[in-house]
Design a protein around this motif. Structure first.
Motif, PDB file in Angstrom:
ATOM      1  N   UNK A   1      -4.335  15.374   2.275  1.00  0.00           N
ATOM      2  CA  UNK A   1      -5.515  14.883   1.555  1.00  0.00           C
ATOM      3  C   UNK A   1      -5.778  13.425   1.914  1.00  0.00           C
ATOM      4  N   UNK A   2      -4.718  12.629   2.051  1.00  0.00           N
ATOM      5  CA  UNK A   2      -4.883  11.243   2.489  1.00  0.00           C
ATOM      6  C   UNK A   2      -5.600  11.195   3.828  1.00  0.00           C
ATOM      7  N   UNK A   3      -5.223  12.093   4.724  1.00  0.00           N
ATOM      8  CA  UNK A   3      -5.848  12.083   6.055  1.00  0.00           C
ATOM      9  C   UNK A   3      -7.315  12.486   5.981  1.00  0.00           C
ATOM     10  N   UNK A   4      -7.654  13.404   5.095  1.00  0.00           N
ATOM     11  CA  UNK A   4      -9.059  13.782   4.950  1.00  0.00           C
ATOM     12  C   UNK A   4      -9.872  12.621   4.388  1.00  0.00           C
ATOM     13  N   UNK A   5      -9.285  11.863   3.471  1.00  0.00           N
ATOM     14  CA  UNK A   5      -9.954  10.674   2.936  1.00  0.00           C
ATOM     15  C   UNK A   5     -10.069   9.607   4.014  1.00  0.00           C
ATOM     16  N   UNK A   6      -9.020   9.459   4.831  1.00  0.00           N
ATOM     17  CA  UNK A   6      -9.081   8.499   5.931  1.00  0.00           C
ATOM     18  C   UNK A   6     -10.194   8.827   6.910  1.00  0.00           C
ATOM     19  N   UNK A   7     -10.337  10.116   7.246  1.00  0.00           N
ATOM     20  CA  UNK A   7     -11.422  10.542   8.137  1.00  0.00           C
ATOM     21  C   UNK A   7     -12.793  10.258   7.515  1.00  0.00           C
ATOM     22  N   UNK A   8     -12.898  10.516   6.224  1.00  0.00           N
ATOM     23  CA  UNK A   8     -14.144  10.291   5.492  1.00  0.00           C
ATOM     24  C   UNK A   8     -14.534   8.814   5.528  1.00  0.00           C
TER      25      UNK A   8
ATOM     26  N   UNK B   1       0.847  -1.196   0.000  1.00  0.00           N
ATOM     27  CA  UNK B   1       0.000   0.000   0.000  1.00  0.00           C
ATOM     28  C   UNK B   1       0.880   1.243   0.000  1.00  0.00           C
ATOM     29  N   UNK B   2       0.313   2.356  -0.439  1.00  0.00           N
ATOM     30  CA  UNK B   2       1.037   3.619  -0.463  1.00  0.00           C
ATOM     31  C   UNK B   2       1.490   4.003   0.948  1.00  0.00           C
ATOM     32  N   UNK B   3       2.663   4.611   1.014  1.00  0.00           N
ATOM     33  CA  UNK B   3       3.215   5.010   2.306  1.00  0.00           C
ATOM     34  C   UNK B   3       2.274   5.946   3.058  1.00  0.00           C
ATOM     35  N   UNK B   4       1.628   6.866   2.349  1.00  0.00           N
ATOM     36  CA  UNK B   4       0.694   7.773   3.014  1.00  0.00           C
ATOM     37  C   UNK B   4      -0.533   7.042   3.550  1.00  0.00           C
ATOM     38  N   UNK B   5      -0.927   5.951   2.881  1.00  0.00           N
ATOM     39  CA  UNK B   5      -2.036   5.140   3.384  1.00  0.00           C
ATOM     40  C   UNK B   5      -1.634   4.473   4.705  1.00  0.00           C
ATOM     41  N   UNK B   6      -0.403   4.031   4.794  1.00  0.00           N
ATOM     42  CA  UNK B   6       0.089   3.445   6.046  1.00  0.00           C
ATOM     43  C   UNK B   6       0.072   4.480   7.171  1.00  0.00           C
TER      44      UNK B   6
ATOM     45  N   UNK C   1      -3.444   4.919   8.463  1.00  0.00           N
ATOM     46  CA  UNK C   1      -3.826   3.811   9.336  1.00  0.00           C
ATOM     47  C   UNK C   1      -3.183   3.944  10.712  1.00  0.00           C
ATOM     48  N   UNK C   2      -1.931   4.383  10.731  1.00  0.00           N
ATOM     49  CA  UNK C   2      -1.251   4.582  12.012  1.00  0.00           C
ATOM     50  C   UNK C   2      -1.965   5.639  12.847  1.00  0.00           C
ATOM     51  N   UNK C   3      -2.512   6.665  12.197  1.00  0.00           N
ATOM     52  CA  UNK C   3      -3.269   7.700  12.920  1.00  0.00           C
ATOM     53  C   UNK C   3      -4.421   7.096  13.717  1.00  0.00           C
ATOM     54  N   UNK C   4      -5.025   6.032  13.164  1.00  0.00           N
ATOM     55  CA  UNK C   4      -6.176   5.394  13.813  1.00  0.00           C
ATOM     56  C   UNK C   4      -5.772   4.191  14.675  1.00  0.00           C
TER      57      UNK C   4
END
Length: 214
Positions: A186-193, A66-71, A74-77
């Protein structure tokens, strides 16, 4: 082959959730691992409960991480990103799935076009969230008495019955946009969504709210 009651083929003892996006390196890995994380928080071991959560991409990067930003998202959560390997969406994935949740309407259309009686069990994530919110939990089997698998199957049937009656408020309401190549913000905004869309789904699947201790 006809799949009875909207369930995947060969899944009598388990319930498979399949998350689908394009490359299977951003949105669907985030959604897969956040789903697992939320379910494990509420019900513990997924194997014992009969739940399987997977993902794939319509143009999946087979074998890719997976993309590094996706990782990072996930770590944020506090969710586990380890061991992920990208997959291209295959017929067998759709055949085995009891519930397919896609990032966009285009992904949903692609899954349904593959056949395998997928129409009644394939939704965009946000569409499914909207439908689930309209279902009275009292009409679903109790997960403690009949198990999470039976409750999940009933939830999918109830959501399918509501589709067409409860329409999206706008064309974009059911979309989760692709953050591929975007900055971490933007990755984080998508993660929150994604996380916000998943919460009522996991609550409906398990019958347990987010603050329920294991």
């Amino acid at each position: 082959m006809i799949v009875p009651e909207g369930r995947g083929i060969g899944t009598d003892d388990c319930f498979r959730i399949l998350h689908v996006s394009t490359g299977n390196v951003c949105r669907s890995p985030i959604t897969e691992r956040l789903t697992r994380h939320a379910l494990q928080h509420r019900i513990g071991d997924l194997v014992t409960s009969g739940l399987i959560v997977e993902s794939a991409g319509t143009w999946g990067h087979e074998g890719a991480p997976m993309e590094a930003n996706a990782e990072l998202v996930l770590a944020d959560f506090g969710a586990d990103a380890s061991g992920f390997v990208g997959r291209e969406l295959l017929d067998e994935h759709v055949i085995r799935a009891d519930l397919v949740l896609t990032a966009t309407r285009d992904h949903r259309a692609q899954v349904i076009s593959m056949g395998h009686s997928a129409g009644l069990r394939t939704f965009t994530l946000k569409e499914f969230t909207r439908l689930v919110r309209a279902i009275d939990p009292a009409t679903l089997p109790d997960a403690g008495d009949e198990g999470v698998v039976e409750r999940a199957r009933a939830l999918v049937r109830a959501a399918a019955a509501l589709r067409g009656w409860l329409l999206a408020p706008s064309p974009d309401a059911d979309e989760v946009y692709d953050p591929y190549g975007a900055p971490i913000t933007f990755f984080r905004s998508i993660g929150d969504e994604i996380n916000q869309a998943l919460d009522p789904v996991v609550t409906a699947l398990t019958g347990l709210p987010a603050n329920t201790p294991r």
